[in-house]
Scaffold this motif. Sequence first.
Motif, PDB file in Angstrom:
ATOM      1  N   PRO A   1       0.840  -1.204   0.000  1.00 50.76           N
ATOM      2  CA  PRO A   1       0.000   0.000   0.000  1.00 50.76           C
ATOM      3  C   PRO A   1       0.872   1.250   0.000  1.00 50.76           C
ATOM      4  N   GLY A   2       0.245   2.397  -0.075  1.00 45.51           N
ATOM      5  CA  GLY A   2       0.985   3.643   0.056  1.00 45.51           C
ATOM      6  C   GLY A   2       1.510   3.792   1.467  1.00 45.51           C
ATOM      7  N   GLY A   3       2.662   4.437   1.609  1.00 43.53           N
ATOM      8  CA  GLY A   3       3.258   4.621   2.928  1.00 43.53           C
ATOM      9  C   GLY A   3       3.147   6.058   3.401  1.00 43.53           C
ATOM     10  N   THR A   4       3.514   6.284   4.647  1.00 46.30           N
ATOM     11  CA  THR A   4       3.445   7.638   5.204  1.00 46.30           C
ATOM     12  C   THR A   4       4.435   8.585   4.534  1.00 46.30           C
ATOM     13  N   THR A   5       5.473   8.030   3.894  1.00 42.31           N
ATOM     14  CA  THR A   5       6.435   8.875   3.186  1.00 42.31           C
ATOM     15  C   THR A   5       5.759   9.648   2.063  1.00 42.31           C
ATOM     16  N   SER A   6       4.758   9.038   1.439  1.00 49.28           N
ATOM     17  CA  SER A   6       4.038   9.727   0.362  1.00 49.28           C
ATOM     18  C   SER A   6       3.327  10.966   0.898  1.00 49.28           C
ATOM     19  N   ASN A   7       2.818  10.885   2.124  1.00 46.34           N
ATOM     20  CA  ASN A   7       2.183  12.053   2.740  1.00 46.34           C
ATOM     21  C   ASN A   7       3.195  13.164   2.961  1.00 46.34           C
ATOM     22  N   LEU A   8       4.397  12.764   3.353  1.00 46.67           N
ATOM     23  CA  LEU A   8       5.468  13.723   3.589  1.00 46.67           C
ATOM     24  C   LEU A   8       5.808  14.498   2.318  1.00 46.67           C
ATOM     25  N   PHE A   9       6.001  13.780   1.221  1.00 46.63           N
ATOM     26  CA  PHE A   9       6.356  14.447  -0.027  1.00 46.63           C
ATOM     27  C   PHE A   9       5.174  15.225  -0.615  1.00 46.63           C
ATOM     28  N   THR A  10       3.957  14.737  -0.400  1.00 43.46           N
ATOM     29  CA  THR A  10       2.783  15.497  -0.829  1.00 43.46           C
ATOM     30  C   THR A  10       2.716  16.833  -0.100  1.00 43.46           C
ATOM     31  N   TYR A  11       3.041  16.804   1.163  1.00 42.63           N
ATOM     32  CA  TYR A  11       3.072  18.016   1.988  1.00 42.63           C
ATOM     33  C   TYR A  11       4.080  19.018   1.435  1.00 42.63           C
TER      34      TYR A  11
ATOM     35  N   ALA B   1       0.712  19.764  -2.631  1.00 46.77           N
ATOM     36  CA  ALA B   1      -0.416  19.099  -3.288  1.00 46.77           C
ATOM     37  C   ALA B   1      -1.536  18.926  -2.257  1.00 46.77           C
ATOM     38  N   ASN B   2      -2.464  17.996  -2.510  1.00 44.81           N
ATOM     39  CA  ASN B   2      -3.636  17.824  -1.650  1.00 44.81           C
ATOM     40  C   ASN B   2      -3.325  16.829  -0.541  1.00 44.81           C
ATOM     41  N   LEU B   3      -2.884  17.317   0.608  1.00 47.74           N
ATOM     42  CA  LEU B   3      -2.459  16.460   1.709  1.00 47.74           C
ATOM     43  C   LEU B   3      -3.610  15.625   2.254  1.00 47.74           C
ATOM     44  N   ALA B   4      -4.787  16.209   2.382  1.00 48.42           N
ATOM     45  CA  ALA B   4      -5.935  15.464   2.909  1.00 48.42           C
ATOM     46  C   ALA B   4      -6.252  14.267   2.017  1.00 48.42           C
ATOM     47  N   PHE B   5      -6.215  14.469   0.717  1.00 44.78           N
ATOM     48  CA  PHE B   5      -6.455  13.397  -0.250  1.00 44.78           C
ATOM     49  C   PHE B   5      -5.420  12.292  -0.074  1.00 44.78           C
ATOM     50  N   SER B   6      -4.157  12.680   0.112  1.00 45.24           N
ATOM     51  CA  SER B   6      -3.075  11.710   0.277  1.00 45.24           C
ATOM     52  C   SER B   6      -3.256  10.887   1.545  1.00 45.24           C
ATOM     53  N   VAL B   7      -3.591  11.535   2.643  1.00 46.93           N
ATOM     54  CA  VAL B   7      -3.749  10.835   3.921  1.00 46.93           C
ATOM     55  C   VAL B   7      -4.883   9.820   3.848  1.00 46.93           C
ATOM     56  N   VAL B   8      -6.009  10.209   3.261  1.00 48.78           N
ATOM     57  CA  VAL B   8      -7.153   9.301   3.167  1.00 48.78           C
ATOM     58  C   VAL B   8      -6.826   8.112   2.262  1.00 48.78           C
ATOM     59  N   ILE B   9      -6.122   8.353   1.153  1.00 50.12           N
ATOM     60  CA  ILE B   9      -5.736   7.254   0.271  1.00 50.12           C
ATOM     61  C   ILE B   9      -4.800   6.290   1.001  1.00 50.12           C
ATOM     62  N   THR B  10      -3.850   6.815   1.763  1.00 46.78           N
ATOM     63  CA  THR B  10      -2.924   5.963   2.512  1.00 46.78           C
ATOM     64  C   THR B  10      -3.686   5.070   3.483  1.00 46.78           C
TER      65      THR B  10
ATOM     66  N   VAL C   1       5.504   3.553  -2.400  1.00 44.76           N
ATOM     67  CA  VAL C   1       4.854   2.500  -1.616  1.00 44.76           C
ATOM     68  C   VAL C   1       5.525   2.371  -0.248  1.00 44.76           C
ATOM     69  N   ASN C   2       4.943   1.542   0.598  1.00 48.07           N
ATOM     70  CA  ASN C   2       5.424   1.381   1.975  1.00 48.07           C
ATOM     71  C   ASN C   2       6.634   0.442   2.004  1.00 48.07           C
ATOM     72  N   GLY C   3       7.829   1.009   1.777  1.00 48.76           N
ATOM     73  CA  GLY C   3       9.057   0.218   1.774  1.00 48.76           C
ATOM     74  C   GLY C   3       9.351  -0.470   3.097  1.00 48.76           C
ATOM     75  N   PRO C   4       9.228   0.220   4.252  1.00 46.27           N
ATOM     76  CA  PRO C   4       9.470  -0.455   5.536  1.00 46.27           C
ATOM     77  C   PRO C   4       8.562  -1.659   5.758  1.00 46.27           C
TER      78      PRO C   4
END
Length: 294
Positions: A79-89, A93-102, A236-239
Amino acid sequence: MVGPFEQAILAVILGVVMLGMGAALTFRDLGSELRRPRYLILAVICQFVLMPLLAFGLATVLQLTPGQAVGLMILGCMPGGTTSNLFTYFAKANLAFSVVITIMTTLVAIVMTPILLVLYGGALAEGVEVPLSNVVSSLVLLIIPVVLGMWLRRVSANLGATIELIGSVLGVFFIVLLLVTWVPRNWQLLLESPWQVYVAAIALPLLGMFGAYWYGRLIGLKVPDRRTLSLEIGIVNGPLAIGIVVLSFTGDLQQEVLLLPALYSLFVVLTSTAVTLMYRWSFNRAQVKIPELL
């Protein structure tokens, strides 16, 4: 690999970064995203269709060894990882959209990841089990700091702004720490790895970001949401992938399967930074043009 002490430090830093992200959000932001479920469902479909196909295609074209191919497939099914939220921030871009997708892809991954590994991996992926405790821990790490940050912003706008700034600074430190701790520890591994694994580790996120951006355009997303989807799908969630490998394999096979997730976790920081800077530059350029049009 990153040792236990470094993992603990990174977990704390990431928690503070997520707190800062939450302080940049409002409950109204998240509510607006949940009111358009069509795009969230299409984003989840993109995550578990596009990335596994790309991983399978790269493993086939590059003729990776069975162990390396399984490692790449595990990455593609994450799945998507929290790192994607970091880079979206950072990309504005749309951080709320990123968090909900994650959140949604992490929940769906509990079912979809093992199914996809069986479909694509066949006998090579036999016995791979998703560690549910790791998935739950990742989800908790994401939700609690974000919600707490949103609440703190609601209580005090000044406190929220301060936390947001701290999270932003620690976000940069987080990226630097990953590079500083991983490269020296695994220098010999980097020298001995074949070129095919480097191509796979770098191409998977880049192709994922490119494909997701145009997928977003196809389904009618606005430019900020396309950028969000691009980063969310490609990173994606590498860890979590590393955790699955460690819990599912042993001995020399474990090291072979672990190579791609480890290299991906290193290079995705560099590739995502480049794409994020490009998106941030486009955002700033658009902001400059707005006053000129008024």
